[in-house]
Design an enzyme around this catalytic site. Sequence first.
Site, PDB file in Angstrom:
ATOM      1  N   MET A   1       0.803  -1.191   0.000  1.00 48.98           N
ATOM      2  CA  MET A   1       0.000   0.000   0.000  1.00 48.98           C
ATOM      3  C   MET A   1       0.848   1.258   0.000  1.00 48.98           C
ATOM      4  SD  MET A   1      -2.935  -1.180   2.560  1.00 48.98           S
ATOM      5  CE  MET A   1      -3.541  -2.805   2.341  1.00 48.98           C
ATOM      6  N   THR A   2       2.051   1.131  -0.170  1.00 49.18           N
ATOM      7  CA  THR A   2       2.986   2.243  -0.321  1.00 49.18           C
ATOM      8  C   THR A   2       2.765   3.321   0.716  1.00 49.18           C
ATOM      9  OG1 THR A   2       1.661   3.382  -1.947  1.00 49.18           O
ATOM     10  CG2 THR A   2       3.277   1.813  -2.758  1.00 49.18           C
TER      11      THR A   2
ATOM     12  N   VAL B   1       6.849  -5.034  -4.653  1.00 53.27           N
ATOM     13  CA  VAL B   1       6.740  -3.615  -4.947  1.00 53.27           C
ATOM     14  C   VAL B   1       6.686  -2.803  -3.659  1.00 53.27           C
ATOM     15  CG1 VAL B   1       5.190  -1.843  -5.871  1.00 53.27           C
ATOM     16  CG2 VAL B   1       5.701  -3.876  -7.233  1.00 53.27           C
ATOM     17  N   GLU B   2       5.964  -3.296  -2.672  1.00 49.73           N
ATOM     18  CA  GLU B   2       5.788  -2.540  -1.434  1.00 49.73           C
ATOM     19  C   GLU B   2       7.085  -2.394  -0.642  1.00 49.73           C
ATOM     20  OE1 GLU B   2       3.337  -0.853  -0.296  1.00 49.73           O
ATOM     21  OE2 GLU B   2       1.723  -1.447  -1.650  1.00 49.73           O
ATOM     22  N   THR B   3       7.773  -3.494  -0.387  1.00 47.61           N
ATOM     23  CA  THR B   3       8.901  -3.421   0.559  1.00 47.61           C
ATOM     24  C   THR B   3      10.107  -4.292   0.191  1.00 47.61           C
ATOM     25  OG1 THR B   3       8.031  -5.222   1.930  1.00 47.61           O
ATOM     26  CG2 THR B   3       7.314  -2.982   2.485  1.00 47.61           C
TER      27      THR B   3
END
Length: 356
Positions: A1-2, A144-146
């Site tokens: 969720m950035t 992508v998130e972490t």
Amino acid sequence: MTDLPRPSNRFPARRFALQALTAGAAAIALPTLAAPRKDEELPPYGEREDVMRFADEAAQRQGLDPAWTREALARARFVPAVTRLIMPPPAGTAKNWAAYRARFVEPLRIRAGLTFWAENERWLSLAEERWGVPAAIVVGIVGVETIYGRNTGGFRVLDALATLSFDFPSGRRDRTPFFRSELEAFLRYCRQENLDPTEPLGSYAGAMGMPQFMPSSLLRYGIDFDEDGHIDLQRNPADVIGSVAHYLAQFGWERDAPTHFGVAAPVEVRDRALLLVPDILPSFAAAEFAERGARLDEAGRAWDGKLALIELANGDAAPVYFAGTGNFYAITRYNWSSYYAMAVIELGEAIRRQRR
């Protein structure tokens, strides 16, 4: 969720929501914090009447011990960097899909994703069996998130949420109510899990763990997938995988359905503009695409569900177009961005291909 808050990613609780905490539960002892460095300028919130009033009201709403809640918020610190990072990018910043993609579909994330998939294949398979969300999508999101937990954020979640709850910066739409609700959810989660509220670290917006869940999403969609009695999205890949898959399922993920199809956008500007009006919300049948001059690939022409014409700007180069399905839209409920959703899809697919 950035790092940016997702306004409509936080809907009412589903059946997996955590129970409200009882006021009579024993309070968690909070350790004394070291004094902040002078250059950090982190004044305590404990002396502010509005913060202590909020603590009492939050305790009543959430069924928390008021003394514990006051003590927790008294240890929160104002963080100037949070108020800077929450501001929107400068006006006129051009979007570039090729540059955005290159940040995420790259060797480091692919290698880390291969390891994450290999080490957690059992949980990925169980999640797909239960919720219908493919392993590649879950792996893509966590990557992508972490980068699979490597970059979960270095801000104390308590400080970030308190800063945005009580000192939200001017210059953009005020999100104080949103962050106050997230602060309440965070305190409730800490009480539920018997955590010291000063310990969890996350993003400048308060997102936590490998999948960067905001606290309210953690309460509503977090899953104790390995049934060890705790929901741990920081260190437990089983819970991370189950929670991400459950989240997508709750936002409409359709088992065995694709995320998108190839399409040539209409040549006529008016037709293209009409198809782009709903943005990422699937609104048109394949026949309506054809009527407006959009040429779908063979699989897209056979699709009987609704589609959205997605446009990814490429700086000075021509935009990229594709037709998004309901599953593409479900990924954007995790982060309201078609660029984000396509990066998730392409990273997961790149990792899946290398597993062959």
